[in-house]
Motif scaffolding. Sequence first.
Motif: not given
Length: 724
Positions: A214-216, A226-231, A241-245
């Motif tokens: 999804a991110y790609k 820099t941090h795991p996907w579940y962040a 991915q918006a929340e992850w960023k």
Amino acid sequence: MAQSLSQKATNNFVKGLITEAAELTFPDGASVDELNCDLRRDGTRRRRLGVEYETGNVLSSFTLSDAEQTATGSWVNVGGNANLEFLVLQKGAILYFYNKGALPYSNQVESNSVNLASYQQSGSNGADTAKCQFTSIKGTLVVSSPEINTIAIQYSSGTFTVTQIDFEIRDFEFQSSRAAFYSERSTIITDKDRDYDSQNCGWVGDKGAAAYTAYKSANTARPPLTHPWYAGKDSDGDFDQAEWKKVYGGSTLTGNGHFKLDFFTKDRATVSGLSGLTKPTDTEVSRFRCAESFSGRVFYAGIDSAENAGTILFSKLVETVDDLGTCHQQNDPTAEYVSDLFPTDGGEIRIPDAVKIQKLYAYQNSLFVFAENGVWQISGVDGVFRATEFSVNRVTRVGILQPQTFVEAEGIPYWWSRFGIHTLTTDPVSGQGTEQNLTIPTIQTFWDAIDADSKLKVTAVYDAINKRIYWGYPNASETVASKLNNFLILDVPLQAFFPWKISDQSSNTDCVIGLAFYSGYGASEVDLDVTSNSGADDVVLSNGNDVVSTQISNTNTGDPAIVLICREGSNNKITFGAFTGIAFLDWTDTNYSSFAETGYDFIGDLITKKNAPYIVTYCRVTETGFTGNESAGYTAIRPSGLKVSAAWDFAEAFGTAQQVYRLKFPLFPNNDDLTDFNYPDDVITSRVKIRGHGRSMRVKYESEQGKDFLLLGWGMVQGRNPRY
């Protein structure tokens, strides 16, 4: 003017050999030179016993060639039986096992053996080219060598089960450039190494892989590491991915280690399913030289490659043989909820500056790491080793020459370096080790004179009863690879060294090829017939086979002893012996010389010349009875003979030797009891004249062929001239 006379008594000749003192500073109670004397803590010296085979010895079914190497080890708590102990003998590529629990020792070899050639690593020089090291844990023997894959051996009812240990670790090595981890990596660029690192950081599995895709798709780029996907998740727990960023990672590097790999063959392509990796398979061709059980687990080290020279693996807390190769944390370090490292987990310790680790040794709450360039100490922070907390510190820059020189005495390690013999002392409060050189103030010149190749073949054993360390080594240019002619002995309580040397027979000589300590206690398996009806009826199976029960019987084999593993000269077969020959001949037919030379005695001053009109020598009676009869005559059992001579003014040559063990009373054997020597005195006192004069004097005591001696001490009448 008349001479001034004085007397001097010497009754504490126990400082051993000293080569690091000058003529004018030589200490009392030490010897300038000596050989084959038994240093005794009561202040006496006695001739060592001759080498002979044990009573009832048997020869092995196998032979030892001149080229084959040998190594020995102890397997304790065999099969979980605390009283069962095996001597492990490596002969070339074969391991043989001797039960220490019965006599004669040479007849206790187990019927089965282990062929190490079956476990040679690819590209090995041969299992027979390297000496093995051994350690025991939970009744299992772990065998390591740089030429074989490390194995575990289990024992049950005469059967050995061998398991090759497969070492599994977690992959904490990043494959792509770390400089690019803190920013996105375009998907237009083919970067399989970055894809592997992303998976290894947890972007894997159903949700992790979906998050990565999804991110790609949304960014045409790979996410920063820099941090795991579940962040970054939405209310449903799915990746957003918006929340992850929104999570600021900065220059933080997220954890990795999802993949578990074989330590020696890191097959990253298979575990990740990726092709095109820069290093799809990372192979380590070297193998562990040493292993040691410590804190309920096994530690492994001694790889020779540049990358892993300082790497030490340790297993998880061992419960079964399957745990021996589990050298990683149980939980996935990239997991969202349960990623903790447990204190009981396995893991890896790296000592980057360690060169060629040769030996691991566990003592109290520390593991000592002996490498060629120093010794390190691994300890638990509070005295208990845990995978979660431990410390590593360097104890000394003095390393170990080769692992067979190492020996522990009362828990304290001793080893040979390129410079001498060393030990460690530990602080009773902190447990911190400190290195001490034992040869510099004592026998450095003697040690330096040992042939360099002979030092590489030294083997060691500790006599736990008599508190002595034996280092055995061959003569210079010896052609039999495993032969030991010479022994340097350290009396630990006295901190005194003294040498022994075994004489060779004129042809096809027997020889010593190994050393072992036997405690005098053990256990053996006994098959008991199963019966019923108070023993009246024999119990059999339906097929007619007799039913037996195998029980462990504890045994007492007699006095503890250093056992010599010997090769019989005429057929090259193996048997056992000891220093027990009261005929005082090696191999029952070959003489050996026993002597001790005192230091330089200036008798009070350095100027005047002196003489010693008389020396009075005190020897203990050694005879224990007679053999023979009235018609054939009687011969004393264990007769003594001791000669004394003197050298003046630093002369190398001694004067004519004189006999000082002289029985003064006639002997009357008791034909009814030949064990009764029936001599009226326990001590023989003998006075002889010493000829010569000079400013200094040395005394030499030496043996007589085939005879004992027990020197208590001596006294001298010393005369000093009044003129210079």
